[in-house]
Design a protein around this motif. Structure first.
Motif, PDB file in Angstrom:
ATOM      1  N   LEU A  85       0.829  -1.203   0.000  1.00  0.00           N
ATOM      2  CA  LEU A  85       0.000   0.000   0.000  1.00  0.00           C
ATOM      3  C   LEU A  85       0.866   1.257   0.000  1.00  0.00           C
ATOM      4  CD1 LEU A  85      -2.745   1.460   0.197  1.00  0.00           C
ATOM      5  CD2 LEU A  85      -2.523   1.270   2.688  1.00  0.00           C
ATOM      6  N   ALA A  86       1.891   1.284   0.812  1.00  0.00           N
ATOM      7  CA  ALA A  86       2.770   2.450   0.866  1.00  0.00           C
ATOM      8  C   ALA A  86       3.409   2.704  -0.496  1.00  0.00           C
ATOM      9  CB  ALA A  86       3.842   2.262   1.940  1.00  0.00           C
ATOM     10  N   ASP A  87       3.814   1.651  -1.165  1.00  0.00           N
ATOM     11  CA  ASP A  87       4.407   1.778  -2.497  1.00  0.00           C
ATOM     12  C   ASP A  87       3.385   2.311  -3.497  1.00  0.00           C
ATOM     13  OD1 ASP A  87       6.488   1.429  -4.449  1.00  0.00           O
ATOM     14  OD2 ASP A  87       5.441  -0.379  -5.120  1.00  0.00           O
ATOM     15  N   VAL A  88       2.187   1.766  -3.459  1.00  0.00           N
ATOM     16  CA  VAL A  88       1.120   2.207  -4.356  1.00  0.00           C
ATOM     17  C   VAL A  88       0.765   3.668  -4.082  1.00  0.00           C
ATOM     18  CG1 VAL A  88      -1.355   1.898  -4.804  1.00  0.00           C
ATOM     19  CG2 VAL A  88       0.169  -0.078  -4.813  1.00  0.00           C
ATOM     20  N   LYS A  89       0.734   4.054  -2.837  1.00  0.00           N
ATOM     21  CA  LYS A  89       0.422   5.447  -2.495  1.00  0.00           C
ATOM     22  C   LYS A  89       1.494   6.404  -3.010  1.00  0.00           C
ATOM     23  CE  LYS A  89      -2.554   5.380   1.526  1.00  0.00           C
ATOM     24  NZ  LYS A  89      -2.683   5.864   2.902  1.00  0.00           N
ATOM     25  N   ARG A  90       2.755   6.017  -2.895  1.00  0.00           N
ATOM     26  CA  ARG A  90       3.845   6.867  -3.419  1.00  0.00           C
ATOM     27  C   ARG A  90       3.684   7.058  -4.928  1.00  0.00           C
ATOM     28  NH1 ARG A  90       6.857   4.326   0.401  1.00  0.00           N
ATOM     29  NH2 ARG A  90       7.394   2.594  -0.970  1.00  0.00           N
ATOM     30  N   THR A  91       3.444   5.972  -5.626  1.00  0.00           N
ATOM     31  CA  THR A  91       3.271   6.039  -7.072  1.00  0.00           C
ATOM     32  C   THR A  91       2.054   6.882  -7.434  1.00  0.00           C
ATOM     33  OG1 THR A  91       4.298   3.867  -7.328  1.00  0.00           O
ATOM     34  CG2 THR A  91       2.933   4.644  -9.154  1.00  0.00           C
ATOM     35  N   THR A  92       0.964   6.693  -6.723  1.00  0.00           N
ATOM     36  CA  THR A  92      -0.268   7.441  -6.985  1.00  0.00           C
ATOM     37  C   THR A  92      -0.078   8.927  -6.723  1.00  0.00           C
ATOM     38  OG1 THR A  92      -1.603   5.495  -6.475  1.00  0.00           O
ATOM     39  CG2 THR A  92      -2.717   7.639  -6.379  1.00  0.00           C
ATOM     40  N   ALA A  93       0.616   9.270  -5.657  1.00  0.00           N
ATOM     41  CA  ALA A  93       0.876  10.687  -5.350  1.00  0.00           C
ATOM     42  C   ALA A  93       1.696  11.333  -6.465  1.00  0.00           C
ATOM     43  CB  ALA A  93       1.580  10.821  -4.010  1.00  0.00           C
ATOM     44  N   LYS A  94       2.672  10.609  -6.987  1.00  0.00           N
ATOM     45  CA  LYS A  94       3.483  11.128  -8.099  1.00  0.00           C
ATOM     46  C   LYS A  94       2.629  11.319  -9.344  1.00  0.00           C
ATOM     47  CE  LYS A  94       7.805   9.009  -6.626  1.00  0.00           C
ATOM     48  NZ  LYS A  94       8.793   7.950  -6.915  1.00  0.00           N
ATOM     49  N   GLU A  95       1.773  10.343  -9.613  1.00  0.00           N
ATOM     50  CA  GLU A  95       0.891  10.442 -10.781  1.00  0.00           C
ATOM     51  C   GLU A  95      -0.069  11.621 -10.645  1.00  0.00           C
ATOM     52  OE1 GLU A  95       0.478   8.590 -13.899  1.00  0.00           O
ATOM     53  OE2 GLU A  95       2.545   8.587 -13.220  1.00  0.00           O
ATOM     54  N   LYS A  96      -0.656  11.777  -9.482  1.00  0.00           N
ATOM     55  CA  LYS A  96      -1.581  12.894  -9.260  1.00  0.00           C
ATOM     56  C   LYS A  96      -0.860  14.221  -9.467  1.00  0.00           C
ATOM     57  CE  LYS A  96      -4.775  14.934  -5.958  1.00  0.00           C
ATOM     58  NZ  LYS A  96      -5.493  14.807  -4.686  1.00  0.00           N
ATOM     59  N   HIS A  97       0.330  14.335  -8.914  1.00  0.00           N
ATOM     60  CA  HIS A  97       1.117  15.560  -9.071  1.00  0.00           C
ATOM     61  C   HIS A  97       1.426  15.815 -10.552  1.00  0.00           C
ATOM     62  CE1 HIS A  97       3.934  18.745  -8.126  1.00  0.00           C
ATOM     63  NE2 HIS A  97       4.795  18.150  -8.939  1.00  0.00           N
ATOM     64  N   ARG A  98       1.809  14.765 -11.269  1.00  0.00           N
ATOM     65  CA  ARG A  98       2.122  14.902 -12.693  1.00  0.00           C
ATOM     66  C   ARG A  98       0.897  15.389 -13.474  1.00  0.00           C
ATOM     67  NH1 ARG A  98       1.660  11.843 -17.257  1.00  0.00           N
ATOM     68  NH2 ARG A  98       0.810  10.037 -16.161  1.00  0.00           N
ATOM     69  N   PHE A  99      -0.254  14.811 -13.205  1.00  0.00           N
ATOM     70  CA  PHE A  99      -1.466  15.231 -13.912  1.00  0.00           C
ATOM     71  C   PHE A  99      -1.778  16.694 -13.630  1.00  0.00           C
ATOM     72  CE2 PHE A  99      -2.216  10.890 -14.986  1.00  0.00           C
ATOM     73  CZ  PHE A  99      -3.173  10.880 -15.990  1.00  0.00           C
ATOM     74  N   HIS A 100      -1.635  17.113 -12.385  1.00  0.00           N
ATOM     75  CA  HIS A 100      -1.982  18.488 -12.019  1.00  0.00           C
ATOM     76  C   HIS A 100      -0.920  19.495 -12.440  1.00  0.00           C
ATOM     77  CE1 HIS A 100      -5.709  18.140  -9.611  1.00  0.00           C
ATOM     78  NE2 HIS A 100      -5.314  16.877  -9.493  1.00  0.00           N
ATOM     79  N   SER A 101       0.341  19.115 -12.418  1.00  0.00           N
ATOM     80  CA  SER A 101       1.424  20.070 -12.653  1.00  0.00           C
ATOM     81  C   SER A 101       1.945  20.093 -14.081  1.00  0.00           C
ATOM     82  CB  SER A 101       2.598  19.779 -11.712  1.00  0.00           C
ATOM     83  OG  SER A 101       2.190  19.935 -10.383  1.00  0.00           O
ATOM     84  N   ASP A 102       1.990  18.941 -14.705  1.00  0.00           N
ATOM     85  CA  ASP A 102       2.662  18.846 -16.005  1.00  0.00           C
ATOM     86  C   ASP A 102       1.715  18.863 -17.199  1.00  0.00           C
ATOM     87  OD1 ASP A 102       4.919  18.594 -14.446  1.00  0.00           O
ATOM     88  OD2 ASP A 102       5.151  16.442 -14.792  1.00  0.00           O
TER      89      ASP A 102
END
Length: 108
Positions: free
Chosen positions: A40-57
């Motif tokens: 779960l911790a690994d999935v959350k890290r990946t998801t947080a990065k993806e969310k940031h990428r969608f919003h920022s990039d």
């Protein structure tokens, strides 16, 4: 007609509400085994990065749509999809049809 910024925001709101936030809000206590908590911790890290990428990039509704579809293809059948399924968490493929209907309604 909605502006591209408004369309982009609607798509991001959809992805946040249906995909990203439900994963990010899962408490580790939902899982009994330590291995599941680590997964779960690994999935959350990946998801947080993806969310940031969608919003920022991604600066347009078309970019959000294209990235979602690319990620859908990249994730299908791979580790990320298996991890999410094993933890009973939402996957990109769970929302493909609904996301595409939203894109069609918005004219994206």
């Amino acid at each position: 007609m909605a502006s591209d910024d408004e369309k982009r925001e609607r798509l991001l709101q959809f992805l946040d509400a249906r995909l990203f936030d439900p994963i990010l809000k899962v408490p580790p206590t939902r899982y009994a085994r330590e291995s599941e908590r680590m997964r779960l911790a690994d999935v959350k890290r990946t998801t947080a990065k993806e969310k940031h990428r969608f919003h920022s990039d991604l600066h347009s509704a078309a970019e959000v749509k294209a990235s979602f579809l690319a990620d859908l293809g990249d994730c299908a059948g791979r580790r990320c999809n298996r991890e999410l399924a094993a933890l009973h968490l939402p996957r990109y493929s769970d929302f493909r049809d609904e996301f595409m209907r939203l894109c069609d309604r918005l004219g994206v």
